[in-house]
Scaffold this motif. Structure first.
Motif, PDB file in Angstrom:
ATOM      1  N   ASP A 174       1.059  -0.955   0.429  1.00  0.00           N
ATOM      2  CA  ASP A 174       0.379  -0.099  -0.032  1.00  0.00           C
ATOM      3  C   ASP A 174       0.959   1.546  -0.192  1.00  0.00           C
ATOM      4  O   ASP A 174       0.750   2.152  -0.635  1.00  0.00           O
ATOM      5  N   ASP A 186       2.068   6.008  -6.896  1.00  0.00           N
ATOM      6  CA  ASP A 186       1.061   6.833  -8.338  1.00  0.00           C
ATOM      7  C   ASP A 186       1.201   8.389  -7.809  1.00  0.00           C
ATOM      8  O   ASP A 186       0.461   9.259  -8.307  1.00  0.00           O
ATOM      9  N   GLU A 187       1.711   8.558  -6.894  1.00  0.00           N
ATOM     10  CA  GLU A 187       2.699   9.989  -6.264  1.00  0.00           C
ATOM     11  C   GLU A 187       3.513  10.838  -7.432  1.00  0.00           C
ATOM     12  O   GLU A 187       3.872  11.647  -8.373  1.00  0.00           O
ATOM     13  N   THR A 195       2.439   1.897  -3.293  1.00  0.00           N
ATOM     14  CA  THR A 195       1.368   2.235  -4.614  1.00  0.00           C
ATOM     15  C   THR A 195       1.350   3.056  -4.371  1.00  0.00           C
ATOM     16  O   THR A 195       1.489   3.988  -5.307  1.00  0.00           O
ATOM     17  N   GLY A 196       1.273   3.740  -3.414  1.00  0.00           N
ATOM     18  CA  GLY A 196       0.534   5.240  -2.729  1.00  0.00           C
ATOM     19  C   GLY A 196       2.272   5.870  -3.150  1.00  0.00           C
ATOM     20  O   GLY A 196       1.640   7.120  -4.077  1.00  0.00           O
TER      21      GLY A 196
END
Length: 83
Positions: free
Chosen positions: A41, A48-49, A44-45
């Motif tokens: 988590d 994504d940024e 991937t965060g």
């Protein structure tokens, strides 16, 4: 007897906040799977940024086989546990 000793140690470690919320091993309700999910988590965060992510895997499976008992006992004493 072993369960009694483990219970006392766990209680003291929790009271003294020796481990953080990120501790998954030997923690009730957490496991290797919850650790993997939390890690995934987070990574991937960051992806994504648009942040760069590097990962290094280390195997500590034998780490506790080489721990000095004297050092371990000293650290347990600092948590308020004695013989």
């Amino acid at each position: 007897m072993e369960q009694l000793v483990v219970g006392v140690i766990k209680k003291r470690v929790e009271e003294k906040k020796v481990t953080g919320s990120g501790q998954h091993g030997f923690t009730k309700g957490k496991s290797c799977l919850t650790n993997l999910i939390a890690f995934y988590d987070g990574m991937t965060g960051w992806v994504d940024e648009g942040r760069a992510v590097d990962v290094v895997y280390l195997d500590f499976s034998k780490a506790f086989d080489t721990v000095s008992h004297n050092i371990l006992i000293g650290k347990l004493r600092k948590c308020g546990l004695d013989e």
